[in-house]
Scaffold this active site. Sequence first.
Site, PDB file in Angstrom:
ATOM      1  N   ILE A  87      31.502  52.093  24.326  1.00 10.91           N
ATOM      2  CA  ILE A  87      31.439  51.328  25.544  1.00 10.91           C
ATOM      3  C   ILE A  87      32.957  50.573  25.310  1.00 10.91           C
ATOM      4  CG2 ILE A  87      30.602  49.245  26.446  1.00 10.91           C
ATOM      5  CD1 ILE A  87      27.972  49.797  24.642  1.00 10.91           C
ATOM      6  N   LYS A 102      39.285  39.925  17.598  1.00 12.49           N
ATOM      7  CA  LYS A 102      37.986  38.955  17.528  1.00 12.49           C
ATOM      8  C   LYS A 102      36.888  39.249  18.436  1.00 12.49           C
ATOM      9  CE  LYS A 102      37.097  34.099  17.727  1.00 12.49           C
ATOM     10  NZ  LYS A 102      37.647  32.857  18.169  1.00 12.49           N
ATOM     11  N   ASN A 106      33.891  50.641  31.227  1.00 15.19           N
ATOM     12  CA  ASN A 106      33.717  49.109  31.620  1.00 15.19           C
ATOM     13  C   ASN A 106      34.890  48.292  31.656  1.00 15.19           C
ATOM     14  OD1 ASN A 106      31.760  46.811  32.017  1.00 15.19           O
ATOM     15  ND2 ASN A 106      32.466  46.631  29.990  1.00 15.19           N
ATOM     16  N   TYR A 142      42.761  46.126  43.250  1.00 12.25           N
ATOM     17  CA  TYR A 142      41.066  46.424  42.501  1.00 12.25           C
ATOM     18  C   TYR A 142      40.420  47.196  43.173  1.00 12.25           C
ATOM     19  CZ  TYR A 142      36.913  44.543  40.051  1.00 12.25           C
ATOM     20  OH  TYR A 142      35.620  44.730  39.355  1.00 12.25           O
ATOM     21  N   LYS A 173      38.447  50.771  42.181  1.00 10.54           N
ATOM     22  CA  LYS A 173      36.899  50.970  42.080  1.00 10.54           C
ATOM     23  C   LYS A 173      36.611  52.022  43.109  1.00 10.54           C
ATOM     24  CE  LYS A 173      36.258  48.030  38.767  1.00 10.54           C
ATOM     25  NZ  LYS A 173      35.838  48.526  37.377  1.00 10.54           N
TER      26      LYS A 173
HETATM   27  P1  NAD Z   1      35.348  40.938  31.324  1.00  8.97           P
HETATM   28  O1  NAD Z   1      36.641  40.409  31.384  1.00  8.97           O
HETATM   29  O2  NAD Z   1      34.375  39.938  30.453  1.00  8.97           O
HETATM   30  O3  NAD Z   1      35.103  42.230  30.574  1.00  8.97           O
HETATM   31  C1  NAD Z   1      36.279  43.039  30.804  1.00  8.97           C
HETATM   32  C2  NAD Z   1      36.492  43.461  28.970  1.00  8.97           C
HETATM   33  O4  NAD Z   1      37.597  44.710  29.150  1.00  8.97           O
HETATM   34  C3  NAD Z   1      37.267  42.305  28.414  1.00  8.97           C
HETATM   35  O5  NAD Z   1      36.619  41.838  27.330  1.00  8.97           O
HETATM   36  C4  NAD Z   1      38.678  42.849  28.214  1.00  8.97           C
HETATM   37  O6  NAD Z   1      39.493  42.445  27.058  1.00  8.97           O
HETATM   38  C5  NAD Z   1      38.490  44.322  28.199  1.00  8.97           C
HETATM   39  N1  NAD Z   1      39.735  45.199  28.656  1.00  8.97           N
HETATM   40  C6  NAD Z   1      40.400  44.994  29.668  1.00  8.97           C
HETATM   41  N2  NAD Z   1      41.460  45.856  29.557  1.00  8.97           N
HETATM   42  C7  NAD Z   1      41.215  46.633  28.433  1.00  8.97           C
HETATM   43  C8  NAD Z   1      41.960  47.835  28.036  1.00  8.97           C
HETATM   44  N3  NAD Z   1      43.122  48.456  28.454  1.00  8.97           N
HETATM   45  N4  NAD Z   1      41.499  48.504  26.857  1.00  8.97           N
HETATM   46  C9  NAD Z   1      40.543  47.878  26.317  1.00  8.97           C
HETATM   47  N5  NAD Z   1      39.642  46.928  26.659  1.00  8.97           N
HETATM   48  C10 NAD Z   1      40.183  46.049  27.838  1.00  8.97           C
HETATM   49  O7  NAD Z   1      34.492  41.198  32.909  1.00  8.97           O
HETATM   50  P2  NAD Z   1      33.315  41.896  33.231  1.00  8.97           P
HETATM   51  O8  NAD Z   1      32.805  41.004  34.421  1.00  8.97           O
HETATM   52  O9  NAD Z   1      32.292  42.122  32.060  1.00  8.97           O
HETATM   53  O10 NAD Z   1      33.835  43.243  33.677  1.00  8.97           O
HETATM   54  C11 NAD Z   1      33.282  44.514  33.219  1.00  8.97           C
HETATM   55  C12 NAD Z   1      33.407  45.723  34.369  1.00  8.97           C
HETATM   56  O11 NAD Z   1      32.654  45.490  35.591  1.00  8.97           O
HETATM   57  C13 NAD Z   1      35.027  45.658  34.748  1.00  8.97           C
HETATM   58  O12 NAD Z   1      35.226  47.095  34.747  1.00  8.97           O
HETATM   59  C14 NAD Z   1      34.863  44.922  36.141  1.00  8.97           C
HETATM   60  O13 NAD Z   1      35.898  45.353  36.963  1.00  8.97           O
HETATM   61  C15 NAD Z   1      33.589  45.332  36.404  1.00  8.97           C
HETATM   62  N6  NAD Z   1      32.686  44.557  37.588  1.00  8.97           N
HETATM   63  C16 NAD Z   1      32.305  43.369  37.350  1.00  8.97           C
HETATM   64  C17 NAD Z   1      31.757  42.389  38.252  1.00  8.97           C
HETATM   65  C18 NAD Z   1      31.366  41.146  38.100  1.00  8.97           C
HETATM   66  O14 NAD Z   1      30.662  40.719  38.863  1.00  8.97           O
HETATM   67  N7  NAD Z   1      31.427  40.689  36.906  1.00  8.97           N
HETATM   68  C19 NAD Z   1      31.863  43.042  39.518  1.00  8.97           C
HETATM   69  C20 NAD Z   1      32.129  44.258  39.735  1.00  8.97           C
HETATM   70  C21 NAD Z   1      32.795  45.052  38.765  1.00  8.97           C
END
Ligand code: NAD
Length: 306
Positions: A14, A53, A100, A165, A169
Amino acid sequence: MVDKISFKDKVVIITGAGGGLGKQYALRFAARGAKVVVNDLGGSLTGSGNSTKAADIVVNEIKDSGGIAVANYDNIVTNAEGILKTAVDNFGTVHVLINNAGILKDASFKKMTEKQFTDVLDVHLNGTFRLTKACWPYFKNQNYGRIIMTASPAGLYGNFGQANYSAAKLALVGFSETLAKEGNRYNIKVNSIAPLAKSRMTETIMPPDVLEKLLPEKIAPLVMYLTSDECPSTGSIYEVAAGMFAQIRWERSGGLYLRPDESLTPEAILNRFKEVSDFNKPGVQHPTELNDYNKVWSVTSSLPSN
Ligand code: NAD
């Protein structure tokens, strides 16, 4: 009837599992027996910085509950191979890949720099490509693979300030549709989700009472079902938020089909544009194959002349 979907002995990678949606997936896959690679570079929302962390906290939580997990801090853009290596070194292979990880660099298109555009494509699209490419031979050789691509409503419908974005996507949806076709004969299933959930990505743009309905743990059940042995679905897109789970599909209108003897002019379109966009007319279809398209356009050559 399956009593309980199990991931016992399945190796699950993941990405971005140190927080938000990814963390919830990691906890739940591990609780059902998976060996989980918790990848997260521990950076900011815009991708700057790094820390061990975030991934460590999740791994410790899993281990404290008796689960199996290992942390990986690689950036999916620059070292996707390192993430796969963590899976192979610790658990021998990979069965499930949850793409993700993601960042945001929002700006109106007028103000968006090329760097903001390419940085976002790099993480969401190119990083996902690299890790998926690294895992693919394992999936193929073991005749088993499950992949989730994390798309977004912003990709499906567009969203102000998110040209980078949304481009990334929706690209993942096309990527997923093709991999589903190529993976079919090797029992590799690939689906996309368009989630909406409370996380640091959304908590500054939505009111607290709405966010409380959108807890990130409400996304995990669909992701787990789609990556289970029990799920036949592949090449599909699902919206998922707050307990709502719904498939999205393409729809072709009834269409305008001009006969070979009719003049192909802009005015011909102007005069009958309603038909081009008529989704109530007979002949509406839900195509899933390139061949569905070929069948439709080729009809025009056999239309009778006036
Ligand atoms: P989040 O920022 O909490 O989680 C994203 C995680 O990805 C972070 O912990 C970050 O450190 C990690 N990350 C970023 N770039 C990275 C890299 N290059 N290598 C390794 N790790 C990396 O945000 P989230 O809301 O949990 O998002 C998760 C996924 O869901 C993302 O792809 C986001 O675009 C997608 N998404 C989220 C929502 C929402 O409503 N939260 C909606 C549509 C899509």
